[in-house]
Design an enzyme around this catalytic site. Structure first.
Site, PDB file in Angstrom:
ATOM      1  N   ASP A  66      34.861  41.515  -4.057  1.00  0.00           N
ATOM      2  CA  ASP A  66      34.240  42.658  -3.395  1.00  0.00           C
ATOM      3  C   ASP A  66      33.708  43.675  -4.396  1.00  0.00           C
ATOM      4  O   ASP A  66      33.946  43.574  -5.596  1.00  0.00           O
ATOM      5  CB  ASP A  66      35.251  43.341  -2.450  1.00  0.00           C
ATOM      6  CG  ASP A  66      36.671  43.351  -3.021  1.00  0.00           C
ATOM      7  OD1 ASP A  66      36.827  43.684  -4.214  1.00  0.00           O
ATOM      8  OD2 ASP A  66      37.602  43.021  -2.285  1.00  0.00           O
ATOM      9  N   GLU A 142      39.188  44.662   6.689  1.00  0.00           N
ATOM     10  CA  GLU A 142      40.127  45.562   7.346  1.00  0.00           C
ATOM     11  C   GLU A 142      40.556  44.997   8.705  1.00  0.00           C
ATOM     12  O   GLU A 142      39.916  44.085   9.244  1.00  0.00           O
ATOM     13  CB  GLU A 142      39.477  46.935   7.529  1.00  0.00           C
ATOM     14  CG  GLU A 142      39.061  47.621   6.225  1.00  0.00           C
ATOM     15  CD  GLU A 142      40.229  48.230   5.462  1.00  0.00           C
ATOM     16  OE1 GLU A 142      41.376  47.764   5.618  1.00  0.00           O
ATOM     17  OE2 GLU A 142      39.996  49.176   4.694  1.00  0.00           O
TER      18      GLU A 142
END
Length: 259
Positions: A66, A142
């Site tokens: 990421d 998430e």
């Protein structure tokens, strides 16, 4: 899935480094590198083995999980800079073949598609290192993330921003958005290694390993993978219902069977 419980952080780092070393010594390979605090000890152990034991990464290439959106890559908090400072600069892995999502791209959606394609064209990841957030996220997927998601933009929760604030000068400096490999992308790696240490990770580890497969705990998607090693210290293992069995199974592991 194999859960390996070690007495302390140093032994966690050693076990994970053993797996990476075996893959690296097997020939050309693709490493999936996580950032954050969880894998740092492993990177330091691998760097030690490079210096003292001749472990060479010259045949490897790597992809990061990421990157923050809008953060210049030369800023020390960027994951482009982090992985070089914590690992690449200490071994003989060519920085040119360590790729990360471009959080400064003018077209972020197109960059996400390009990154997924680059991983596939690179032959896929042989071994993917993963940390886990206190809310159960892996990468920056998430809670609520699709279990089949691809590389894309995600909005960080306030908890994740608070957890990462220690790396920035002020909590408000933590970006709100990231480009992250999706759960579906992560699952395409040949071997997943999830690293967790400390009591603060115990609830998340238990949910990922023994809880239901659910977008509420994105890390639980590892239960779907055919080759997963969860390597934790005693503190991170403290909420596992089957901890005694995991210790027994590892102690009686066949000599021919590696992680």
């Amino acid at each position: 899935m194999e859960v390996v419980i070690r007495p302390d952080v140093a032994e966690v780092d050693s076990v994970v480094a053993d797996v990476v070393e075996r893959v690296v010594r097997s020939g050309s390979c693709v490493l999936g590198l996580a950032t954050g605090s969880s894998p740092v000890g492993t990177y330091r152990e691998l760097a030690r083995r490079h210096r003292e034991n001749g472990l060479s990464f010259s045949g490897a290439r790597a992809f990061l999980l990421d990157e923050y959106v809008g953060l210049p890559k030369d800023q020390e908090q960027s994951y482009f800079s982090f992985i070089r400072a914590e690992f690449v600069d200490h071994v003989d892995l060519d920085p040119a073949v360590v790729e990360s999502p471009n959080g400064e791209a003018s077209d972020i959606a197109a960059e996400a598609i390009r990154y997924d394609r680059a991983i596939a064209e690179g032959g896929g990841v042989d071994v993917q290192l993963l940390g886990i957030g206190t809310d159960g996220h892996i990468g920056f997927n998430e809670p609520g993330s699709s279990l089949r998601s691809r590389t894309r933009v995600k909005t960080l929760t306030e908890q994740t921003r608070a957890d990462n604030a220690r790396f920035f000068d002020a909590p408000d400096a933590v970006p709100h958005h990231v480009l992250t490999q999706g759960l579906g992308t992560i699952l395409e790696a040949k071997h997943l290694i999830l690293i967790a240490t400390g009591e603060s990770k115990a609830d998340a580890v238990a949910a990922a390993v023994e809880g239901p497969l659910s977008a509420f705990c994105p890390a639980s998607v590892i239960q779907w993978h055919q080759h997963v090693s969860v390597v934790v210290d005693e503190a991170a293992a403290s909420k596992l219902a089957l901890a005694d069995y995991y210790r027994y199974a590892f102690a009686n592991k066949p000599a021919w069977q590696s992680l």
